[in-house]
Structure formats: structure tokens, C-alpha cells
Design an enzyme around this catalytic site. Structure first.
Site, PDB file in Angstrom:
ATOM      1  N   HIS A 170      33.718  15.164  90.776  1.00 30.97           N
ATOM      2  CA  HIS A 170      33.014  15.887  89.724  1.00 30.97           C
ATOM      3  C   HIS A 170      32.642  17.260  90.239  1.00 30.97           C
ATOM      4  O   HIS A 170      32.319  17.409  91.420  1.00 30.97           O
ATOM      5  CB  HIS A 170      31.750  15.110  89.311  1.00 30.97           C
ATOM      6  CG  HIS A 170      31.243  15.526  87.974  1.00 30.97           C
ATOM      7  ND1 HIS A 170      30.424  16.606  87.814  1.00 30.97           N
ATOM      8  CD2 HIS A 170      31.472  15.031  86.731  1.00 30.97           C
ATOM      9  CE1 HIS A 170      30.153  16.745  86.536  1.00 30.97           C
ATOM     10  NE2 HIS A 170      30.780  15.809  85.851  1.00 30.97           N
ATOM     11  N   ASP A 194      34.014   8.297  84.015  1.00 32.89           N
ATOM     12  CA  ASP A 194      35.260   7.755  83.462  1.00 32.89           C
ATOM     13  C   ASP A 194      35.784   6.553  84.238  1.00 32.89           C
ATOM     14  O   ASP A 194      36.757   5.935  83.811  1.00 32.89           O
ATOM     15  CB  ASP A 194      36.342   8.854  83.446  1.00 32.89           C
ATOM     16  CG  ASP A 194      36.072   9.881  82.363  1.00 32.89           C
ATOM     17  OD1 ASP A 194      35.528   9.495  81.318  1.00 32.89           O
ATOM     18  OD2 ASP A 194      36.393  11.066  82.568  1.00 32.89           O
TER      19      ASP A 194
HETATM   20  N1  ACO Z   1      40.919  12.258  94.033  1.00 32.80           N
HETATM   21  C1  ACO Z   1      41.286  12.777  95.233  1.00 32.80           C
HETATM   22  N2  ACO Z   1      40.875  13.982  95.665  1.00 32.80           N
HETATM   23  C2  ACO Z   1      40.075  14.692  94.861  1.00 32.80           C
HETATM   24  C3  ACO Z   1      39.643  14.198  93.619  1.00 32.80           C
HETATM   25  C4  ACO Z   1      40.095  12.928  93.216  1.00 32.80           C
HETATM   26  N3  ACO Z   1      39.748  12.419  92.034  1.00 32.80           N
HETATM   27  N4  ACO Z   1      38.843  15.118  93.023  1.00 32.80           N
HETATM   28  C5  ACO Z   1      38.776  16.145  93.871  1.00 32.80           C
HETATM   29  N5  ACO Z   1      39.523  15.903  94.974  1.00 32.80           N
HETATM   30  C6  ACO Z   1      39.725  16.784  96.127  1.00 32.80           C
HETATM   31  C7  ACO Z   1      40.812  17.812  95.791  1.00 32.80           C
HETATM   32  O1  ACO Z   1      42.109  17.349  96.086  1.00 32.80           O
HETATM   33  C8  ACO Z   1      40.379  18.960  96.656  1.00 32.80           C
HETATM   34  O2  ACO Z   1      40.723  18.667  97.988  1.00 32.80           O
HETATM   35  P1  ACO Z   1      41.151  19.838  99.025  1.00 32.80           P
HETATM   36  O3  ACO Z   1      39.937  20.698  99.161  1.00 32.80           O
HETATM   37  O4  ACO Z   1      41.495  19.084 100.262  1.00 32.80           O
HETATM   38  O5  ACO Z   1      42.312  20.548  98.383  1.00 32.80           O
HETATM   39  C9  ACO Z   1      38.854  18.911  96.588  1.00 32.80           C
HETATM   40  O6  ACO Z   1      38.533  17.537  96.330  1.00 32.80           O
HETATM   41  C10 ACO Z   1      38.282  19.778  95.465  1.00 32.80           C
HETATM   42  O7  ACO Z   1      38.912  19.405  94.239  1.00 32.80           O
HETATM   43  P2  ACO Z   1      38.923  20.313  92.955  1.00 32.80           P
HETATM   44  O8  ACO Z   1      39.802  19.686  91.940  1.00 32.80           O
HETATM   45  O9  ACO Z   1      39.208  21.730  93.313  1.00 32.80           O
HETATM   46  O10 ACO Z   1      37.391  20.259  92.562  1.00 32.80           O
HETATM   47  P3  ACO Z   1      36.767  20.387  91.155  1.00 32.80           P
HETATM   48  O11 ACO Z   1      35.336  20.678  91.304  1.00 32.80           O
HETATM   49  O12 ACO Z   1      37.551  21.321  90.298  1.00 32.80           O
HETATM   50  O13 ACO Z   1      36.971  18.874  90.655  1.00 32.80           O
HETATM   51  C11 ACO Z   1      37.517  17.408  88.933  1.00 32.80           C
HETATM   52  C12 ACO Z   1      36.465  18.317  89.544  1.00 32.80           C
HETATM   53  C13 ACO Z   1      38.513  18.249  88.137  1.00 32.80           C
HETATM   54  C14 ACO Z   1      36.787  16.465  87.979  1.00 32.80           C
HETATM   55  C15 ACO Z   1      38.261  16.601  90.016  1.00 32.80           C
HETATM   56  O14 ACO Z   1      37.362  15.857  90.792  1.00 32.80           O
HETATM   57  C16 ACO Z   1      39.335  15.709  89.418  1.00 32.80           C
HETATM   58  O15 ACO Z   1      40.433  16.191  89.109  1.00 32.80           O
HETATM   59  N6  ACO Z   1      39.050  14.383  89.272  1.00 32.80           N
HETATM   60  C17 ACO Z   1      39.999  13.461  88.672  1.00 32.80           C
HETATM   61  C18 ACO Z   1      39.959  13.570  87.159  1.00 32.80           C
HETATM   62  C19 ACO Z   1      38.688  12.999  86.568  1.00 32.80           C
HETATM   63  O16 ACO Z   1      38.258  11.915  86.913  1.00 32.80           O
HETATM   64  N7  ACO Z   1      38.110  13.751  85.620  1.00 32.80           N
HETATM   65  C20 ACO Z   1      36.908  13.348  84.929  1.00 32.80           C
HETATM   66  C21 ACO Z   1      35.735  14.132  85.382  1.00 32.80           C
HETATM   67  S1  ACO Z   1      34.256  13.626  84.558  1.00 32.80           S
HETATM   68  C22 ACO Z   1      34.454  14.233  83.015  1.00 32.80           C
HETATM   69  O17 ACO Z   1      35.007  15.270  82.786  1.00 32.80           O
HETATM   70  C23 ACO Z   1      33.985  13.446  81.919  1.00 32.80           C
END
Ligand code: ACO
Length: 377
Positions: free
Chosen positions: A260, A314
């Protein structure tokens, strides 16, 4: 003016708001200052929607009026049903919902968003009619007639009735109502921000909500609940969870339902949803998906918790809906049915001091390029 570019506007405030607050370090979510756990144990979705929209818990008279207004506006025009019938049944329910909500606005043409009374009735209609549209689409695409809402049933009970033509056990209504509370609002998320950008042009609320629905659909936002259940089904049994997680993470794949932008600890909504799972299982037997989910959480935790990545809202919600027999692609529409109250609360709040969203960009292209005629390229 020099700018610091923040990809995804991470950490950049886009509004001042008194609707909800997230403490991402301590895992606390409050609506109008009230903890979401308290609302789940004490309140109902409709009362929580009132709190979000109007800023205070309703008095008995206010609540009676609000409930009556919402209940009496659940029906949808037959033309909206005709429109749904024209859409391909293989289409995604979020697209059907978005189309129907955009069309809804055409039936209620009062477009002056400075008209406070009109705004109230638009709010009532949107909160009341989204469940009817979702249920109608769910039935129509299987060739069944939509079911007319029943005024004698509570909000969540009525939704299940419109979906299945039977009254669900009371505990289902209560658990589902709590799910709606947990999804009703969440500060400046992508779909709320999208709605506010649309609202800032003084577009009508049906257009605002239709644009929010579009943003909610994506798998990085509300669409993740659907992907989680698909993943859990693919894994199949708890003993295969660790291998799946390790393989995904090794290949730099994101695990849906984890992570998140704001929470760096477990999402408090995920914790409440787990309690709701256990309550539901006590009544109706357990779900194999839950056992798989627990293993996924444990396996993923070893790698991801150190990075502040934990289950989000989720991760466990779909397990509840699946146990209640709801089709997987309806999970995100259920999210929208709940979140509409948060979207509209932000819309009403912004209208009080609206300013057109028109951010800047950092231009990274060329200047003064010559125009080369087509026969010389
Ligand atoms: N699984 C594995 N690694 C993850 C995940 C995940 N679900 N989420 C983040 N990371 C890692 C990324 O790979 C990245 O790693 P790195 O720094 O080594 O490259 C780091 O954490 C940062 O990730 P970002 O995507 O840049 O962070 P952001 O703040 O944008 O993430 C997000 C938020 C988009 C929700 C992300 O966690 C994600 O894509 N999760 C999966 C989708 C999801 O569950 N969405 C629902 C969110 S809740 C809602 O909207 C209702």
C-alpha cells in the site's frame, strides 16, 4: 518555478479534507475521527455513509429520513435495464456499472452543482442505485430478469435479495454490511482523486462517480480483490503456497492484495476482514481459499514485511464474497457500491472551495524541431 517531481504524486497533498485519516505507520483508519473497527461493530453501512457525507453521526430523525430517502430511490429506470441488456454479457461488470452510472445522469439533468438540494438527491440516488445496477447486471448476463428491490429489507439484505431472489441468512447481511463500511472511504486514493479531478471542472456527480469507477477497476487499485481470488484458486492448496510466493517474488512479480502506498504495517481493514471471514465460516463452514491465503501471508511476510509490505484490504475481502457465492468479477463492483459514499463525500467537500485541477509537467522533449515534409522522411 522549480518543481520536485513526485512520481504517482506520492506524498503530495492534493486536498485539505476532514473526511478520513490513515496512520500508515500504526495501521489506523478513521472516518470523521471514528475508528473503522468501531464503526464495524457499532454502525451500519447507511449510517456510516451519512457520517462520511454529512460530517456527523445522524440523530434518530436524520437517520430515519436518510434511510427512507435511500430506500425509496433504489429502483432504476427500465431504460437503464434496457441499456444493460444491450451490453455484451462477456463484458466486465465494472464497465457495465460505469456505463450505467454515466447514463443515469441523463435521467436527472439538474447539472447545477451549486444547487444544494439537487446535490442531496443526486447523492441519495447514487448511494441507492449502484447496488441495484450491480445486481441487475449480474442477473441479466446470465439471462435472468433483474429483481425489483424490496423496501422492507435493509441495504445489504436487499442487495443479496436482488442478486439471488432469496433472503440471505441475517449474519450474511451483517458481515456484508461491515465489508461495505470497510470499503466506504480511504483518503486520497486513485479513484477518489480521479473523481475530484472530474469534479473540479464542475461536472455533474454522475460523471464524477463514473470516472471514479473507471479508476477503481485497475488491478493496482480495487481490481486487486478479483486477482487475489484468482491467484488463491490457482495455488489450490496451502502446501503449494510457499513455492508459488517464492517463484513470484523471485521473478519480480507483485503479489496482488499486498502493499500500500500509505500503510507500512498490516492494513487494519485486512485484520477486520479476517475476523469477518472467521465469523462467516463459523456459520457456513470454512473456505479452502482462506487456508491458502494464510499460507501466502506467512510465506510472503518473510520477504515483504521487512519492506513494509503487508496484506491490504483486497487480500481477504474476496474470500468472504466467494463464500457468499458472488462471482469473482463482481468483487470490484461491490467495492464501488461502498466507495460511492466516500467519493461523494469528497465531491461535496471540494464543492465548498473548488479549484480546477490543472497540475504542471516537466517537459522532457525537444524544441524548435524542423518540419520535414513526408516525402523526405
Ligand atoms: N508484491 C511484491 N512486491 C511489492 C508489492 C507486492 N504486492 N507491492 C510493492 N512491492 C515492491 C515493489 O516491487 C517495489 O520494490 P523495489 O523497490 O524492489 O522495486 C517496492 O515494493 C515499491 O513498490 P511500488 O509499486 O513502487 O510502491 P507503491 O507505493 O506505488 O505501491 C501498490 C502501492 C501499487 C498498491 C503496490 O503495493 C501494488 O502494486 N500492490 C499490488 C496490487 C494491490 O494489491 N493493489 C491494491 C491496493 S489497496 C487499494 O487500492 C484498494
Amino acid at each position: 518555478m522549480p518543481h520536485d517531481f513526485m512520481p504517482g504524486l506520492a506524498g503530495v497533498p492534493a486536498a485539505t479534507s476532514s473526511i478520513s485519516d490513515v496512520d500508515g505507520q500504526r495501521g489506523i483508519l478513521e472516518y470523521r475521527g471514528v475508528r473503522v473497527e468501531t464503526l464495524c461493530s457499532e454502525s451500519s453501512y447507511l449510517e456510516t455513509a451519512y457520517l462520511l457525507l454529512f460530517g456527523h453521526l445522524p440523530s434518530p430523525r436524520e437517520f430515519q429520513q436518510w434511510t427512507t430517502d435511500v430506500t425509496h430511490h433504489r429502483r432504476i429506470k427500465f431504460r437503464i435495464i434496457d441499456l444493460l441488456k444491450c451490453l455484451p454479457e462477456s463484458g466486465h461488470p465494472m464497465d457495465a456499472l460505469q456505463a450505467a452510472v454515466a447514463a443515469l445522469g441523463m435521467f436527472y439533468p439538474g447539472r447545477n452543482v451549486k444547487d444544494v438540494e439537487n446535490n442531496y438527491w443526486s447523492t441519495v440516488r447514487l448511494v441507492a442505485k449502484l447496488p441495484t445496477i450491480v445486481a441487475a447486471w449480474a442477473r441479466l448476463r446470465h439471462g435472468d430478469d433483474p429483481i425489483v428491490p424490496r423496501d422492507d429489507l435493509e441495504f445489504s439484505e436487499n442487495f443479496f435479495y436482488m442478486l439471488t431472489e432469496s433472503v440471505a441468512p441475517p449474519v450474511w447481511g451483517e458481515i456484508f454490511d461491515d465489508c461495505l463500511i470497510l470499503h466506504a472511504e480511504h483518503t486520497m486514493n486513485a479513484s477518489t482523486f480521479t473523481g475530484l479531478v472530474t469534479a473540479s471542472t464542475l461536472a455533474d456527480p454522475y460523471t464524477v462517480v463514473a470516472s471514479s469507477i473507471g479508476a477503481l477497476k485497475g488491478p493496482l487499485h480495487g481490481g486487486a480483490n478479483e486477482e487475489v481470488v484468482v491467484m488463491l484458486r490457482e495455488i489450490g492448496t496451502p502446501d503449494k503456497a510457499r513455492l508459488h510466493v517464492e517463484h513470484a517474488l523471485r521473478n519480480k512479480k507483485k503479489l496482488m492484495g499486498f502493499g500500500h502506498r500509505v500503510y507500512k504495517v498490516k492494513d487494519p481493514r485486512a485484520t477486520v476482514l479476517q475476523e469477518l471471514c472467521r465469523r462467516l465460516f463459523k456459520e457456513c463452514g470454512s473456505s479452502p481459499l482462506y487456508e491458502v491465503a494464510l499460507e501466502v501471508e506467512a510465506a510472503a511476510g518473510a520477504t515483504l514485511n521487512g519492506k513494509g509490505i503487508y496484506p491490504n484490504v483486497d487480500f481477504y475481502s474476496g474470500i468472504i464474497y466467494d463464500k457468499m457465492g458472488v462471482d469473482v468479477d463482481l468483487f470490484t463492483p461491490l467495492f464501488a457500491m461502498a466507495r460511492v459514499s466516500g467519493w461523494l463525500a469528497h465531491w461535496l467537500e471540494q464543492l465548498r472551495e473548488n479549484k480546477l485541477f490543472r497540475p504542471d509537467q516537466i517537459y522532457s522533449g525537444e524544441h524548435n524541431r524542423p518540419y520535414v515534409p513526408i516525402d523526405q522522411r
